[in-house]
Design a protein around this motif. Structure first.
Motif, PDB file in Angstrom:
ATOM      1  N   ILE A   1      12.850   8.760  11.674  1.00 55.32           N
ATOM      2  CA  ILE A   1      13.541   9.409  10.760  1.00 55.32           C
ATOM      3  C   ILE A   1      13.789   8.107   9.743  1.00 55.32           C
ATOM      4  O   ILE A   1      14.286   8.177   8.502  1.00 55.32           O
ATOM      5  N   ASN A   2      13.651   6.712  10.010  1.00 56.45           N
ATOM      6  CA  ASN A   2      14.659   5.649   9.617  1.00 56.45           C
ATOM      7  C   ASN A   2      13.098   4.958   8.367  1.00 56.45           C
ATOM      8  O   ASN A   2      13.050   4.989   7.183  1.00 56.45           O
ATOM      9  N   GLU A   3      12.116   5.067   9.563  1.00 57.68           N
ATOM     10  CA  GLU A   3      10.319   4.422   8.872  1.00 57.68           C
ATOM     11  C   GLU A   3      10.257   5.801   7.482  1.00 57.68           C
ATOM     12  O   GLU A   3      10.013   5.227   6.742  1.00 57.68           O
TER      13      GLU A   3
ATOM     14  N   ILE B   1       2.129   3.378   8.546  1.00 54.81           N
ATOM     15  CA  ILE B   1       3.517   3.240   8.299  1.00 54.81           C
ATOM     16  C   ILE B   1       4.182   2.426   9.466  1.00 54.81           C
ATOM     17  O   ILE B   1       5.157   1.817   9.246  1.00 54.81           O
ATOM     18  N   LYS B   2       3.974   2.657  10.642  1.00 61.00           N
ATOM     19  CA  LYS B   2       4.375   2.127  11.828  1.00 61.00           C
ATOM     20  C   LYS B   2       4.810   0.704  11.759  1.00 61.00           C
ATOM     21  O   LYS B   2       5.630   0.231  12.102  1.00 61.00           O
TER      22      LYS B   2
ATOM     23  N   ALA C   1       1.031  -1.261  -0.022  1.00 60.29           N
ATOM     24  CA  ALA C   1      -0.355   0.012   0.505  1.00 60.29           C
ATOM     25  C   ALA C   1       0.677   0.859   0.474  1.00 60.29           C
ATOM     26  O   ALA C   1       1.347   1.345   0.931  1.00 60.29           O
ATOM     27  N   GLU C   2      -0.056   2.257  -0.715  1.00 60.71           N
ATOM     28  CA  GLU C   2       1.174   3.075  -0.693  1.00 60.71           C
ATOM     29  C   GLU C   2      -0.240   4.708  -0.118  1.00 60.71           C
ATOM     30  O   GLU C   2      -0.883   4.387  -0.611  1.00 60.71           O
TER      31      GLU C   2
ATOM     32  N   ILE D   1       1.686  -0.216   5.132  1.00 59.21           N
ATOM     33  CA  ILE D   1       2.049   1.315   4.256  1.00 59.21           C
ATOM     34  C   ILE D   1       3.525   1.038   3.850  1.00 59.21           C
ATOM     35  O   ILE D   1       4.070   1.127   4.924  1.00 59.21           O
ATOM     36  N   GLN D   2       3.460   0.527   2.458  1.00 56.84           N
ATOM     37  CA  GLN D   2       5.115   0.644   2.308  1.00 56.84           C
ATOM     38  C   GLN D   2       5.642   1.953   1.726  1.00 56.84           C
ATOM     39  O   GLN D   2       6.592   2.406   1.922  1.00 56.84           O
ATOM     40  N   THR D   3       5.029   2.740   0.813  1.00 57.32           N
ATOM     41  CA  THR D   3       5.400   3.498   0.306  1.00 57.32           C
ATOM     42  C   THR D   3       4.673   5.113   0.539  1.00 57.32           C
ATOM     43  O   THR D   3       3.117   5.207   0.622  1.00 57.32           O
ATOM     44  N   ILE D   4       5.089   5.947   0.267  1.00 62.68           N
ATOM     45  CA  ILE D   4       4.626   7.592  -0.517  1.00 62.68           C
ATOM     46  C   ILE D   4       4.791   8.375  -1.285  1.00 62.68           C
ATOM     47  O   ILE D   4       5.624   7.959  -1.569  1.00 62.68           O
TER      48      ILE D   4
END
Ligand code: DUC
Ligand code: ZN
Ligand code: ZN
Length: 466
Positions: free
Chosen positions: A364-366, A306-307, A263-264, A311-314
Motif C-alpha cells: 500500500i505504501n508503494e 513498480i516494486k 516512467a509512468e 516505474i515512478q507513477t501511474i
C-alpha cells in the motif's frame, strides 16, 4: 472550515500509523496520536475513521479532457471529468494543453483554461504539449517552464502531430537548461505505418489488428532511441504510458547506468491483456488505445517495475469515447479509424488497490508513492502528494473492505462503458476531500459527488526533481 478526522490508519510512502488529523483553512494543520482533546471543540466536523485508511488524494498526471482527436472529441469535459475524478479519489489532475498548428504555448493554455474555469470540481494543472515547434515557440518554452506554471512538456513520437528527432533533441536541451521535464509518447511511427499497410493488404482490419499493428518492438525502439537522446544531451525524460516488458527493461538498464529516466504506466497495462480485442460484436473496439493492450508477461513485468522503482507513477490516460456510435461506428470495418482511448480516471485507485495491493503485487505504501507522492514530486506539486502538516488537505478516507462491481452505470465518467465492466474490486473511497472540502462520499452502493463544480483551482507548478 475545520475538520477532525479521528482514528484512521494514515498511509505514507514509508509506513502506516494510526492517528488523528486536523484540517483548517484547506491545509492539514496537525497530525497526532490523540488530537481529540485539543481540537474537538474547534472542529466544525468530526469524522470517525476507525477501520479506514487515510490516503493522500490521487494525482492523475495523464488526462485528455475535451481533446479533439481522430475526427471526434474526448467526451469528458472539465465538469464531468473532474466530478468523476473526485468520485474515484483523484483530487488533482494534470491535463494536456496540446498546441494546435500555429498556436503559441500561451494560446493553447488559454484555450484550456477558458473551458476549465468555473467548471473544475477538483484542482487541475496543465502540461504543455508541443506539436509545431517554430522559433517563436522554442523561445516561449522557458516561459512555459518558469512562468506559466507548466514545467512539463509533452512530445509525441507517433500520430500526425508527432515531432521529429531533431525537435526532441532541441526540447530535451532546452528543458535541461531551465529545469523542465520532457514527457514522451514513445512508439515508432514508421513501424506502425508499415504494419498498418501490411495488415490492410491482407484484409486484417478487426480490433485485434490494432494491437498487431503496434508491436512491443515499436515501443522498445522509441524508448531506446529516446534514451540515447537523453544520454547525448545529458538531460532527463519522462516516458508516458509505458506498456511493455521490453520498454521497461530498457528503462531499467538506463537507470542502472545513472540516467534520469522516469516512467509512468496505467491500470490498463497492468490489468488487461490483448485477448480483450477479440470480444464479439466489434466489442474489441472498446479497448482500442495507444499503446495497445499487451500480454500477461508485460502486465507482470510492469508490476515488478513498480516494486523495483523503475516505474515512478501511474496515470489513467483518461480519454473516453462511447462504444456505441463512436468506437463501433467510426471504426467500423477498420481498426485504424477507431478513436484511440479509454475511460479510467474514476477507477484508477480502486483498481490499483484491489488488483495490486490486495493481490500482493505491490504494498500500500508503494501504491501511495506511484499514485500521489512521486507524482507530486516529479511534477512540482509542492503542496500535494502526502499526508503531512502544511500540505493541502487532499485526503481520501478509504474503506479497504468495501466491495464494488465496476459498472459504467454506477460511475460518473461521460461514457457508455468501462473497460473493467464486471470486475469486482475490494476497497473504495469512503470520503474524498480536496483542500479540506468534502467532494465525494460513499452512498449505499456507489460513490456520490457532493462537491461543487467550480471549486477546483488551477495549480501553478514550479520545476522540481524527485
Ligand atoms: N493514446 C490514446 O489511446 N488516446 C489518447 C492519446 C494517446 O496517446
Ligand atoms: Zn499517448
Ligand atoms: Zn495520453
Amino acid at each position: 472550515m475545520s475538520l477532525l478526522i479521528k482514528s484512521g490508519l494514515i498511509i505514507t510512502t514509508a509506513g502506516n500509523y494510526k492517528g488523528d488529523i486536523y484540517v483548517e483553512n484547506e491545509k492539514i494543520s496537525a497530525i497526532g496520536v490523540n488530537l481529540s482533546p485539543q481540537f474537538l471543540s474547534s472542529a466544525e466536523e468530526v469524522i470517525d475513521a476507525e477501520g479506514k485508511y487515510i490516503l493522500p488524494g490521487v494525482i492523475d498526471p495523464h488526462t485528455h479532457i475535451s481533446m479533439p482527436f481522430m475526427g471526434t472529441c474526448a467526451q469528458d469535459n472539465y465538469e464531468s471529468g473532474t466530478i468523476a475524478a473526485a468520485c474515484g479519489g483523484v483530487t488533482t489532475l494534470i491535463d494536456f494543453a496540446l498546441q494546435q498548428k500555429g498556436e503559441t504555448i500561451k494560446q493553447s493554455h488559454d484555450r484550456k483554461h477558458s473551458i476549465a474555469i468555473g467548471k473544475v470540481a477538483i484542482d487541475y494543472s496543465l502540461h504543455s504539449g508541443i506539436t509545431d515547434l517554430n522559433p517563436h515557440v522554442l523561445n516561449e518554452v522557458e516561459d512555459a517552464i518558469l512562468n506559466y506554471g507548466t514545467p512539463s512538456i509533452k512530445l509525441f513520437m507517433t500520430y500526425s502531430f508527432r515531432v521529429n528527432d531533431e525537435v526532441i533533441l532541441q526540447m530535451l536541451t532546452k528543458a535541461k537548461h531551465t529545469g523542465g521535464l520532457i514527457q514522451v509518447h514513445a512508439e515508432n511511427y514508421y513501424i506502425i505505418e508499415y504494419m498498418n499497410k501490411m495488415l490492410e493488404a491482407q484484409g486484417k482490419l478487426s480490433p485485434i489488428y490494432h494491437a498487431k499493428s503496434r508491436p512491443n518492438l515499436a515501443e522498445l525502439d522509441a524508448v531506446s532511441r529516446l534514451i540515447k537522446f537523453v544520454e547525448l544531451t545529458d538531460s532527463n525524460v519522462y516516458v508516458v504510458h509505458l506498456s511493455t516488458r521490453e520498454g521497461l527493461e530498457e528503462i531499467g538498464a538506463a537507470r542502472k547506468r545513472g540516467l534520469e529516466i522516469y516512467a509512468e504506466t496505467c491500470p490498463q497495462y497492468l490489468i488487461l491483456t490483448e485477448e480483450k480485442y477479440e470480444e464479439p460484436d466489434w466489442g474489441g473496439a472498446k479497448y482500442v488505445m495507444s499503446p495497445p493492450l499487451r500480454t500477461k508477461e508485460s502486465n507482470d513485468s510492469l508490476w515488478r517495475g513498480i516494486k523495483r522503482r523503475n516505474i515512478q507513477t501511474i496515470g489513467s490516460d483518461h480519454c473516453p469515447f462511447d462504444f456505441k456510435g463512436r468506437k463501433d461506428m467510426f471504426g467500423k470495418d477498420d481498426y485504424k479509424k477507431i478513436p484511440n482511448g479509454v475511460p479510467g480516471i474514476e477507477t484508477i485507485l480502486p483498481l490499483i488497490y484491489s488488483e495490486g495491493v490486495r493481490k500482493g503485487k505491490i504494498t500500500i505504501n508503494e501504491m501511495v508513492s506511484v499514485l500521489s507522492s512521486n507524482t507530486a514530486r516529479i511534477f512540482g506539486l509542492t503542496d500535494k502528494g502526502d499526508i503531512d502538516p502544511g500540505k493541502d488537505a487532499d485526503i481520501v478516507i478509504f474503506d479497504p473492505e468495501q466491495k464494488f462491481t465496476i459498472s459504467a452505470n454506477k460511475l460518473h465518467m461521460n461514457v457508455d462503458y468501462s473497460p473493467y465492466e464486471g470486475i469486482e474490486v475490494t476497497g473504495m473511497p469512503w470520503m474524498v476531500f480536496n483542500r479540506g472540502k468534502k467532494v465525494a462520499k460513499w452512498n449505499k452502493d456507489k460513490v456520490d459527488f457532493i462537491g461543487k463544480a467550480g471549486d477546483g483551482k488551477f495549480i501553478k507548478r514550479r520545476p522540481s526533481k524527485i
